[in-house]
Design a protein around this motif. Structure first.
Motif, PDB file in Angstrom:
ATOM      1  N   GLY A  25       0.700  -0.988   0.155  1.00 41.02           N
ATOM      2  CA  GLY A  25      -0.420  -0.358  -0.331  1.00 41.02           C
ATOM      3  C   GLY A  25       0.719   0.732  -0.415  1.00 41.02           C
ATOM      4  O   GLY A  25       0.675   1.783  -0.473  1.00 41.02           O
ATOM      5  N   GLN A  26       2.321   1.117   1.140  1.00 39.33           N
ATOM      6  CA  GLN A  26       3.258   2.272   0.664  1.00 39.33           C
ATOM      7  C   GLN A  26       3.393   2.815  -0.333  1.00 39.33           C
ATOM      8  O   GLN A  26       4.027   3.623  -0.988  1.00 39.33           O
ATOM      9  N   THR A  46      -3.472   9.411 -14.225  1.00 39.31           N
ATOM     10  CA  THR A  46      -3.509  10.823 -13.786  1.00 39.31           C
ATOM     11  C   THR A  46      -3.198  11.208 -15.273  1.00 39.31           C
ATOM     12  O   THR A  46      -3.245  11.820 -16.198  1.00 39.31           O
ATOM     13  N   ARG A  74       1.947   6.722  -6.976  1.00 40.19           N
ATOM     14  CA  ARG A  74       0.419   7.596  -7.577  1.00 40.19           C
ATOM     15  C   ARG A  74       1.019   9.042  -7.005  1.00 40.19           C
ATOM     16  O   ARG A  74       1.039   9.778  -8.040  1.00 40.19           O
ATOM     17  N   SER A  75       1.654   8.936  -6.232  1.00 42.13           N
ATOM     18  CA  SER A  75       1.968  10.825  -5.886  1.00 42.13           C
ATOM     19  C   SER A  75       2.942  10.537  -7.472  1.00 42.13           C
ATOM     20  O   SER A  75       3.159  12.107  -7.359  1.00 42.13           O
ATOM     21  N   GLU A 128       1.891  11.279 -10.215  1.00 46.89           N
ATOM     22  CA  GLU A 128       0.844  12.410 -10.247  1.00 46.89           C
ATOM     23  C   GLU A 128       1.157  14.082 -10.526  1.00 46.89           C
ATOM     24  O   GLU A 128       0.748  14.986 -10.913  1.00 46.89           O
ATOM     25  N   LYS A 181       1.143   3.796  -2.843  1.00 49.82           N
ATOM     26  CA  LYS A 181       0.833   5.509  -2.361  1.00 49.82           C
ATOM     27  C   LYS A 181       1.883   6.031  -2.902  1.00 49.82           C
ATOM     28  O   LYS A 181       2.061   7.407  -4.125  1.00 49.82           O
ATOM     29  N   ARG A 182       3.423   5.617  -3.083  1.00 54.63           N
ATOM     30  CA  ARG A 182       4.091   6.912  -3.565  1.00 54.63           C
ATOM     31  C   ARG A 182       4.368   6.438  -5.122  1.00 54.63           C
ATOM     32  O   ARG A 182       4.956   7.363  -5.557  1.00 54.63           O
TER      33      ARG A 182
END
Length: 164
Positions: free
Chosen positions: A94-95, A124, A101-102, A105, A98-99
């Motif tokens: 999950g982490q 994105t 996706r960031s 983006e 998240k990294r």
């Protein structure tokens, strides 16, 4: 720290169930019936522990395993350790997502993420640009490689549209 179950532990546990029948048969005889009774007791004991395990896995919301005696203790502990490892892996995954996706983006252009079957699972977009999907096609050629033809039309950025 518990260790995994060994053949010695299993045989010792079975012997401990049979031992009272052997000792009692020296005094009263009827070895066969006493062995049947002791093996039935062993079957009931293992069935009880299987029911405890099933209840813990399916109904109980407790994180800690039930108390186990004998050969069942390493089994409960092993399943508990496996669940802890899986929780840790899911948290790390999950982490990582998240990294990713960031990072995606923060790209200056939009990114369309697709599976091999051609399903879109993530898009994105730049915050000031509208994207419209006009066509999407997956072509399978003779060499079994996939070409993705993706036609994206960029309609005027938001800033230009807001000036009208």
């Amino acid at each position: 720290m518990l260790e995994r179950l060994s053949w010695k532990q299993l045989i010792l546990g079975l012997f401990l169930f049979i031992l009272p029948a052997l000792i009692l048969s020296l005094f009263i005889g009827h070895l066969a019936w006493l062995l049947v009774i002791s093996l039935a007791a062993a079957l009931i004991w293992h069935s009880y522990n299987l029911m405890k395990l099933s209840y813990w896995l399916w109904l109980d919301r407790s994180m800690l395993p039930p108390d186990g005696k004998g050969g069942w203790e390493p089994i409960f502990y092993g399943i508990y350790q496996m669940q802890q490892r899986n929780r840790k892996r899911r948290r790390e995954l999950g982490q990582l997502i998240k990294r990713f996706r960031s990072g995606a983006e923060s790209l200056p252009d939009a990114v369309v993420m697709m599976t091999l079957e051609g399903n879109i699972f993530g898009v994105t977009a730049m915050p000031n640009t509208y994207w419209v999907f006009v066509g999407l096609k997956i072509v399978d050629n003779l060499f079994l490689t996939y070409y993705v033809t993706l036609i994206l039309v960029v309609i005027l950025p938001y800033r230009i549209m807001s000036n009208r």
